[in-house]
Design a protein around this motif. Structure first.
Motif, PDB file in Angstrom:
ATOM      1  N   VAL A   1      -2.463  32.499 -10.560  1.00 31.74           N
ATOM      2  CA  VAL A   1      -1.454  31.510 -10.208  1.00 31.74           C
ATOM      3  C   VAL A   1      -2.232  30.404  -9.507  1.00 31.74           C
ATOM      4  O   VAL A   1      -2.665  30.562  -8.362  1.00 31.74           O
ATOM      5  N   ALA A   2      -2.451  29.295 -10.202  1.00 35.39           N
ATOM      6  CA  ALA A   2      -3.422  28.287  -9.750  1.00 35.39           C
ATOM      7  C   ALA A   2      -2.853  27.371  -8.675  1.00 35.39           C
ATOM      8  O   ALA A   2      -2.786  26.146  -8.828  1.00 35.39           O
ATOM      9  N   ASP A   3      -2.453  27.990  -7.540  1.00 31.15           N
ATOM     10  CA  ASP A   3      -1.891  27.241  -6.412  1.00 31.15           C
ATOM     11  C   ASP A   3      -2.578  27.653  -5.113  1.00 31.15           C
ATOM     12  O   ASP A   3      -1.998  28.354  -4.277  1.00 31.15           O
ATOM     13  N   PRO A   4      -3.835  27.234  -4.900  1.00 34.51           N
ATOM     14  CA  PRO A   4      -4.513  27.562  -3.643  1.00 34.51           C
ATOM     15  C   PRO A   4      -3.918  26.789  -2.478  1.00 34.51           C
ATOM     16  O   PRO A   4      -3.381  25.690  -2.651  1.00 34.51           O
ATOM     17  N   SER A   5      -4.020  27.353  -1.288  1.00 35.42           N
ATOM     18  CA  SER A   5      -3.597  26.633  -0.083  1.00 35.42           C
ATOM     19  C   SER A   5      -4.564  25.491   0.186  1.00 35.42           C
ATOM     20  O   SER A   5      -5.787  25.655   0.087  1.00 35.42           O
ATOM     21  N   HIS A   6      -4.020  24.337   0.512  1.00 33.87           N
ATOM     22  CA  HIS A   6      -4.868  23.170   0.743  1.00 33.87           C
ATOM     23  C   HIS A   6      -4.058  22.095   1.455  1.00 33.87           C
ATOM     24  O   HIS A   6      -2.827  22.101   1.461  1.00 33.87           O
ATOM     25  N   THR A   7      -4.776  21.173   2.068  1.00 32.88           N
ATOM     26  CA  THR A   7      -4.176  19.957   2.622  1.00 32.88           C
ATOM     27  C   THR A   7      -5.089  18.809   2.240  1.00 32.88           C
ATOM     28  O   THR A   7      -6.308  18.901   2.403  1.00 32.88           O
ATOM     29  N   GLU A   8      -4.505  17.734   1.730  1.00 27.62           N
ATOM     30  CA  GLU A   8      -5.344  16.621   1.301  1.00 27.62           C
ATOM     31  C   GLU A   8      -4.565  15.315   1.291  1.00 27.62           C
ATOM     32  O   GLU A   8      -3.325  15.300   1.367  1.00 27.62           O
ATOM     33  N   VAL A   9      -5.299  14.220   1.205  1.00 26.64           N
ATOM     34  CA  VAL A   9      -4.696  12.925   0.922  1.00 26.64           C
ATOM     35  C   VAL A   9      -4.447  12.887  -0.578  1.00 26.64           C
ATOM     36  O   VAL A   9      -5.390  12.852  -1.374  1.00 26.64           O
TER      37      VAL A   9
ATOM     38  N   GLY B   1       0.809  -1.211   0.000  1.00 31.24           N
ATOM     39  CA  GLY B   1       0.000   0.000   0.000  1.00 31.24           C
ATOM     40  C   GLY B   1       0.841   1.258   0.000  1.00 31.24           C
ATOM     41  O   GLY B   1       2.024   1.238   0.365  1.00 31.24           O
ATOM     42  N   VAL B   2       0.229   2.350  -0.430  1.00 31.85           N
ATOM     43  CA  VAL B   2       0.860   3.670  -0.421  1.00 31.85           C
ATOM     44  C   VAL B   2      -0.138   4.676   0.137  1.00 31.85           C
ATOM     45  O   VAL B   2      -1.324   4.664  -0.233  1.00 31.85           O
ATOM     46  N   VAL B   3       0.330   5.542   1.035  1.00 26.65           N
ATOM     47  CA  VAL B   3      -0.473   6.684   1.478  1.00 26.65           C
ATOM     48  C   VAL B   3       0.420   7.912   1.415  1.00 26.65           C
ATOM     49  O   VAL B   3       1.595   7.867   1.809  1.00 26.65           O
ATOM     50  N   GLU B   4      -0.108   9.001   0.876  1.00 24.30           N
ATOM     51  CA  GLU B   4       0.682  10.207   0.686  1.00 24.30           C
ATOM     52  C   GLU B   4      -0.178  11.428   0.985  1.00 24.30           C
ATOM     53  O   GLU B   4      -1.286  11.567   0.458  1.00 24.30           O
ATOM     54  N   PHE B   5       0.332  12.311   1.822  1.00 22.97           N
ATOM     55  CA  PHE B   5      -0.339  13.554   2.153  1.00 22.97           C
ATOM     56  C   PHE B   5       0.355  14.706   1.427  1.00 22.97           C
ATOM     57  O   PHE B   5       1.578  14.693   1.248  1.00 22.97           O
ATOM     58  N   GLU B   6      -0.429  15.690   1.042  1.00 21.61           N
ATOM     59  CA  GLU B   6       0.121  16.848   0.338  1.00 21.61           C
ATOM     60  C   GLU B   6      -0.434  18.126   0.951  1.00 21.61           C
ATOM     61  O   GLU B   6      -1.635  18.231   1.210  1.00 21.61           O
ATOM     62  N   ASP B   7       0.454  19.090   1.187  1.00 23.89           N
ATOM     63  CA  ASP B   7       0.048  20.388   1.713  1.00 23.89           C
ATOM     64  C   ASP B   7       0.694  21.480   0.876  1.00 23.89           C
ATOM     65  O   ASP B   7       1.893  21.428   0.580  1.00 23.89           O
TER      66      ASP B   7
END
Length: 415
Positions: free
Chosen positions: A115-123, A86-92
């Motif tokens: 500039v299409a880079d909104p702040s976000h946190t997600e799997v 399995g793989v799990v990866e978080f991105e902020d």
């Protein structure tokens, strides 16, 4: 003795002393874990950080966009047990300064360019894989998928938020020199983030891709991308094509480079259109002693000026100029004739590369001059962990969009 490499690396090390180090040893398919617990705890953690400054000077805005952002990926890949892994990866992604740019959801579109880079946190990724069948890997969940050169399916890795697909995929390599890929996609997690109404597209799409690399002079790829988008009907298309790409040695350290590709696209499912349009790519060049020169013609067809060839799952920034003026193909289609020169340095400057491209854009229907663009890149891979890059795009409009200049400075690190 100080060199560009050692000085730059020292600066980056000083700025990243808080990076987490997680030394673990992964179990490969040839060395599977003896238990589920061992597979879970004996995997590999990884970290990828990208710091970027982006400036956009666009003629129809009085203010420049200035974005200073950082993207962090933290992931973990388990070992293999009974064929499963399995793989799990978080991105902020975060803005690090005053938000003086239109990130597509902050309401600043009347003041600043995009500039299409909104702040976000997600799997960013979360999937299970099974490799218990000979030459076959089956994966299910949220995945990063790049097919071929990403002209039709890619992760849009240039932006700070990846595009990933909720999907089931099957990859088979049991035949010599052959790779078969199939994917069923039920959701597209787009670059605009979870807070944007355009951030997710529901889908019932099928992706087929087959590569054969057994020929001496190149690889043949056949594909069929059958897209059924439940949220944007115009993105529902059937695209079927074939590609040949490779190189041939003609002298010591000298190769002829070539690419040929053709695809046909028709409307599908709930698409309100009724059309058939073509895609054509022809590229040739020469590579010698670290340098390359290529000339390329790419055509995205038009149905009599009513609708253009669509590539909604592509890594679009890679194509038709880095100023991103043609992320959506104009209704009159697009012909892009471009010339690229690149050089990879060796010796004391190994890891340094430079590239320049000139584009001439015209419409496929009506032969209207859209504009021209000059792109420039200087990138330095300090070692396997650290890199820096400067990138510039200058679009000069004739009849399409407006004059636009973009500048990026990027620092990357990965463990």
């Amino acid at each position: 003795m100080f060199t560009v490499r050692t000085v730059t690396r020292s600066l980056l090390l000083a700025s990243t002393t808080a990076i987490l180090s997680m030394p673990m040893t992964a179990h490969s398919a040839e060395d599977p874990a003896d238990s589920l617990a061992e597979a879970v705890t004996g995997g590999t953690a990884y970290l990828n950080v990208r710091l970027r400054y982006e400036n956009v000077d666009q003629a129809n805005f009085t203010e420049d966009a200035n974005a200073f952002t950082i993207r962090t990926k933290l992931g973990y890949k388990t070992g293999t047990y009974e064929g499963f892994s399995g793989v799990v990866e978080f991105e902020d992604s975060r803005n690090l300064a005053d938000e003086k740019y239109n990130n597509t959801i902050n309401g600043l579109g009347a003041i600043y360019p995009v500039v299409a880079d909104p702040s976000h946190t997600e799997v960013n990724q979360a999937y299970l894989s099974f490799t218990g069948l000979d030459g076959t890997k089956i994966s299910a969940g949220r995945q990063s998928i790049n097919l071929g050169n990403q002209r039709f399916v890619g992760t849009v890795g240039w932006r700070q938020n990846d595009q990933n697909l909720d999907s089931v995929t099957v990859v088979n390599t049991s035949l010599p020199d052959t790779k078969f890929f199939y994917g069923y996609v039920w959701n597209v997690n787009r670059i605009f983030g979870n807070d944007s109404p355009a951030g997710d597209h529901s889908s019932n799409s099928h992706l087929f891709n087959a590569e054969y690399s057994g020929f001496e002079y190149g690889t043949v790829t056949a594909y069929a991308y059958l897209l059924d988008n439940n949220d944007v009907a115009g993105f529902s298309t059937n695209t079927i094509g074939v590609r040949f790409a490779g190189k041939a040695k003609v002298a010591d350290k000298t190769h002829v480079l070539y690419e040929l590709e053709y695809a046909n696209q028709t409307d599908a499912k709930d698409n309100p259109g009724d059309y058939s349009v073509n895609y054509i790519l022809a590229s040739g060049g020469v590579g010698f002693a670290g340098a390359s020169l290529t000339a390329t013609y790419e055509s995205l067809g038009s149905d009599d000026g009513n609708v253009g060839f669509a590539t909604p799952l592509a890594t679009l920034h890679k194509f038709n100029g880095w100023a991103d003026k043609f992320l959506a193909t104009p209704a009159a289609g697009l012909d892009d004739l471009y010339f690229t020169g690149a050089y990879k340095f060796d010796g004391a400057l190994k890891g340094l590369k430079a590239a320049a491209t000139y584009h001439k854009f015209t419409s496929r229907f009506g032969d209207v001059d859209y504009g021209t663009e000059f792109d420039l890149l200087v990138a330095y891979a300090i070692d396997k962990n650290y890199s820096v890059a400067v990138k510039y795009a200058d679009y000069n409009a004739d009849t399409y969009s407006v004059d636009t200049q973009k500048l990026w400075f990027t620092i990357g690190l990965k463990y």
